[in-house]
Scaffold this motif. Structure first.
Motif, PDB file in Angstrom:
ATOM      1  N   ALA A 192      48.203  44.084   7.524  1.00  0.00           N
ATOM      2  CA  ALA A 192      49.430  43.975   6.728  1.00  0.00           C
ATOM      3  C   ALA A 192      50.106  45.343   6.636  1.00  0.00           C
ATOM      4  N   ALA A 193      49.304  46.382   6.418  1.00  0.00           N
ATOM      5  CA  ALA A 193      49.869  47.730   6.312  1.00  0.00           C
ATOM      6  C   ALA A 193      50.473  48.165   7.645  1.00  0.00           C
ATOM      7  N   GLN A 194      49.770  47.824   8.731  1.00  0.00           N
ATOM      8  CA  GLN A 194      50.256  48.225  10.055  1.00  0.00           C
ATOM      9  C   GLN A 194      51.616  47.615  10.364  1.00  0.00           C
ATOM     10  N   PRO A 234      41.780  53.093  -1.639  1.00  0.00           N
ATOM     11  CA  PRO A 234      41.777  52.248  -2.848  1.00  0.00           C
ATOM     12  C   PRO A 234      40.894  51.012  -2.716  1.00  0.00           C
ATOM     13  N   ALA A 235      40.792  50.467  -1.496  1.00  0.00           N
ATOM     14  CA  ALA A 235      39.951  49.283  -1.324  1.00  0.00           C
ATOM     15  C   ALA A 235      38.480  49.622  -1.557  1.00  0.00           C
ATOM     16  N   GLY A 283      54.564  49.279   9.006  1.00  0.00           N
ATOM     17  CA  GLY A 283      54.895  50.593   9.554  1.00  0.00           C
ATOM     18  C   GLY A 283      53.933  51.702   9.186  1.00  0.00           C
ATOM     19  N   ALA A 284      52.767  51.368   8.616  1.00  0.00           N
ATOM     20  CA  ALA A 284      51.827  52.412   8.213  1.00  0.00           C
ATOM     21  C   ALA A 284      51.071  52.955   9.422  1.00  0.00           C
ATOM     22  N   LEU A 314      44.241  43.249   5.338  1.00  0.00           N
ATOM     23  CA  LEU A 314      45.058  44.199   4.584  1.00  0.00           C
ATOM     24  C   LEU A 314      45.467  45.371   5.461  1.00  0.00           C
ATOM     25  N   ARG A 349      44.907  56.413   3.279  1.00  0.00           N
ATOM     26  CA  ARG A 349      45.212  56.750   1.882  1.00  0.00           C
ATOM     27  C   ARG A 349      45.574  55.507   1.073  1.00  0.00           C
ATOM     28  N   GLU A 350      46.328  54.593   1.687  1.00  0.00           N
ATOM     29  CA  GLU A 350      46.901  53.478   0.927  1.00  0.00           C
ATOM     30  C   GLU A 350      46.040  52.215   0.983  1.00  0.00           C
ATOM     31  N   VAL A 351      45.164  52.114   1.962  1.00  0.00           N
ATOM     32  CA  VAL A 351      44.358  50.897   2.083  1.00  0.00           C
ATOM     33  C   VAL A 351      42.858  51.191   1.967  1.00  0.00           C
ATOM     34  N   SER A 401      48.325  57.065   6.556  1.00  0.00           N
ATOM     35  CA  SER A 401      48.766  56.262   5.411  1.00  0.00           C
ATOM     36  C   SER A 401      47.808  55.116   5.163  1.00  0.00           C
TER      37      SER A 401
END
Lengths: 290, 290
Positions: A192-194, A210-211, A197-198, A189, A205-207, A202
């Protein structure tokens, strides 16, 4: 073939054929009963078992049973109920409860505010983990109660030392579970975020956050339980107010019904606070709803 | 659509003198060695090979997750040195963010780029519409079937308008029927967007059916064993899979891979040995015959 047509073939939802007539109330009720049978059964058994517990308690105390344990001085459910009706009109009793809740709120909130971010940072940055983890591991096994004398030395007021004990009790479960959650984050995951463009912030905060949330909430639930254990112990030893102190004082003053009342109040408060956390968890993690 | 559709093909991938080794206690283990591949702008290229041959390693290096030990990876002349939104990636295990709805997943790359909410919502809806998923925009991934999840995965990777789409056995976990549909959807999207695709699979039929060119890799340490152009005309139809041209390509590729798979299994099973295993038993047990 157009993509949409193909897509529909794959994603067509299961169709329930509606019957020609709208179902009658009786059919609906029956269907509802069939679908919720397991839940209803559990609720019914739950109520029966609670009533049975009360009945056994009533019998044991009414007949003052002595069989290894002595029920001679144990208050009966009715006596406890009587002292409950008296207590809820007594501002002093309410103040005990309120003060305990406030201590829990402050101590637990501080533990969450410190423990969760610390766990997240330790999980992400190896050096922070390497520095803090050994200290945490040495302090963690010390029960919060064992901190009471030290806390009294450390803090100028009794109130502060009790809040400190509560904080300590909930801090370690929160920290450890947050760390555990961070260690289980699926690296795919992150990748996937990388490649969407994360950047580091980010991704955090985004992975990562929440994970880790399900484990953070496990930590908060466990932490809340330990917070109550620690609080009651601290209040019994060094308090002047609070529901733990109330219970201990009842023993000193030979008011047996109040002992049970205090115990039940602690149980209800503990249950209520863990229900609150579970509710918050559901609110924050809608994707985990069944 | 203006966000993602560009008329001129783009995304020229070049991998030159590539090798990649892992450090272990016994020394360096060569995963991929002496490899040259390229993907022309707008071309669809597959890599097939026996399991463990390093085809995924190669793809991960193009994505920027792994650094080559020697050699260089470039896209449109620029050296790859880390993951970027220019190279979209689709994973076998879907890797959707479970805490984000279908639409939020698709929006992710645009959000990372700083696109305002209303704009990226509109872009995501358009893309989901193309994949026949508009009805599911508010669902969480957990509720979707495998085929739908992977459609979201592809749409998510395409949302940022990458030059290159990298797919790592994207349909490996799907059932045969869904797989065929997904191949069709992928082909449609590829033709519409005119981007380069590098596709890793172990399914020979899939590779031939989708690609302009197929690279076949050797057993570990992997390198390119053969490069097979696929001259089948486009648009491709399911019925082509029965054509003599397709079957000839399939036979050729099969024998190449079989050779390597035998090597990958330890090199002890020779063709002779395989024949030995297919002894006609005529009702006797193997022990009787031996």
């Amino acid at each position: 073939m157009p993509a949409t047509a193909l897509a529909e073939a794959d994603s067509a939802p299961a169709v329930v054929t509606p019957s020609a007539m709208p179902p009658s109330f009786g059919t609906l009720a029956l269907r509802w009963y069939r679908l919720n049978r397991a839940g209803l059964r559990a609720a019914a058994i739950g109520v029966i078992s609670l009533l049975a517990f009360l009945l056994v308690w009533h019998l044991l105390t009414t007949y003052r049973v002595v069989f290894f344990v002595r029920f001679t001085n144990v208050p009966s459910p009715l006596a406890v109920y009587a002292s409950f009706t008296k207590a809820i009109h007594d501002p002093k009793f309410l103040m005990h409860i309120l003060l305990s809740c406030r201590r829990i709120f402050i101590g637990f909130s501080l533990a969450a505010i410190v423990g969760v971010p610390l766990g997240l940072i330790m999980g992400r940055f190896k050096l922070v983990h390497e520095i803090i983890f050994p200290v945490a591991e040495v302090l963690r096994p010390i029960p919060a109660i064992a901190w009471v004398p030290m806390a009294i030395m450390l803090w100028p007021t009794n109130e502060q030392s009790i809040v400190f004990i509560t904080f300590l009790g909930s801090f370690f479960p929160i920290l450890v579970n947050t760390l555990h959650g961070m260690s289980l984050v699926d690296p795919v995951l992150v990748r996937a975020a990388q490649c969407l463009g994360a950047r580091e912030r980010s991704i955090f905060r985004e992975v990562y956050f929440p994970a880790s949330l399900p484990h953070i909430f496990t930590g908060l639930t466990v932490g809340m339980g330990v917070a109550w254990v620690s609080l009651i112990a601290a209040e019994m030893i060094s308090g002047q107010y609070g529901i733990g102190y109330f219970t201990w004082e009842a023993y000193s003053l030979v008011q047996y019904a109040d002992i049970a009342l205090g115990m039940i109040a602690i149980g209800v408060l503990g249950l209520g606070s863990s229900v609150l956390i579970r509710g918050a968890g559901r609110l924050v993690m809608p994707w985990r709803a069944k | 659509m203006s966000e993602v559709s560009v008329n001129a093909p783009k995304g020229h991938i070049e991998v030159r003198d590539f090798s990649l080794a892992y450090e272990t206690i016994e020394g360096a283990v060569q995963a991929v060695t002496d490899t040259q591949i390229h993907v022309k702008p707008g071309e669809f290229v597959s890599i097939v090979g026996p399991s463990g041959c390093g085809k995924s390693t190669l793809l991960n290096a193009v994505a920027g997750f792994l650094k080559p030990t020697t050699g260089i990876v470039t896209v449109d002349g620029e050296r790859v040195n880390g993951p970027s939104a220019e190279r979209g990636m689709v994973f076998q295990q879907y890797s959707l963010f479970p805490w984000k709805t279908v639409r939020e997943n698709v929006e992710f790359g645009l959000k990372m780029r700083g696109m305002p909410r209303s704009q990226r919502e509109r872009a995501a809806r358009t893309l989901l519409g193309l994949a026949g998923l508009e009805a599911f925009e508010k669902h969480y991934p957990e509720k979707l079937s495998g085929g739908m999840k992977q459609r979201v995965g592809i749409v998510r990777a395409l949302a940022t308008g990458p030059k290159v789409l990298l797919l790592d056995e994207p349909f490996g976990a799907l059932d045969a029927q869904t797989r065929v549909i997904m191949q069709q959807i992928l082909t449609n999207m590829w033709q519409r967007l005119k981007i380069s695709v590098l596709f890793v699979t172990h399914d020979i039929d899939e590779a031939i059916f989708l690609s302009d060119r197929v690279y076949c890799m050797t057993a570990r340490p992997g390198s390119i064993k053969a490069e097979i152009p696929i001259p089948l005309e486009r648009p491709r139809q399911q019925s082509m899979m029965m054509s003599s041209e397709f079957l000839a390509l399939r036979r050729g590729l099969m024998s190449l891979i079989r050779e390597e798979s035998l090597k990958a299994m330890g090199g002890e099973i020779t063709d002779m040995g395989m024949q030995g295993l297919s002894i006609e038993l005529h009702g006797h047990s193997l022990a009787d015959v031996i």
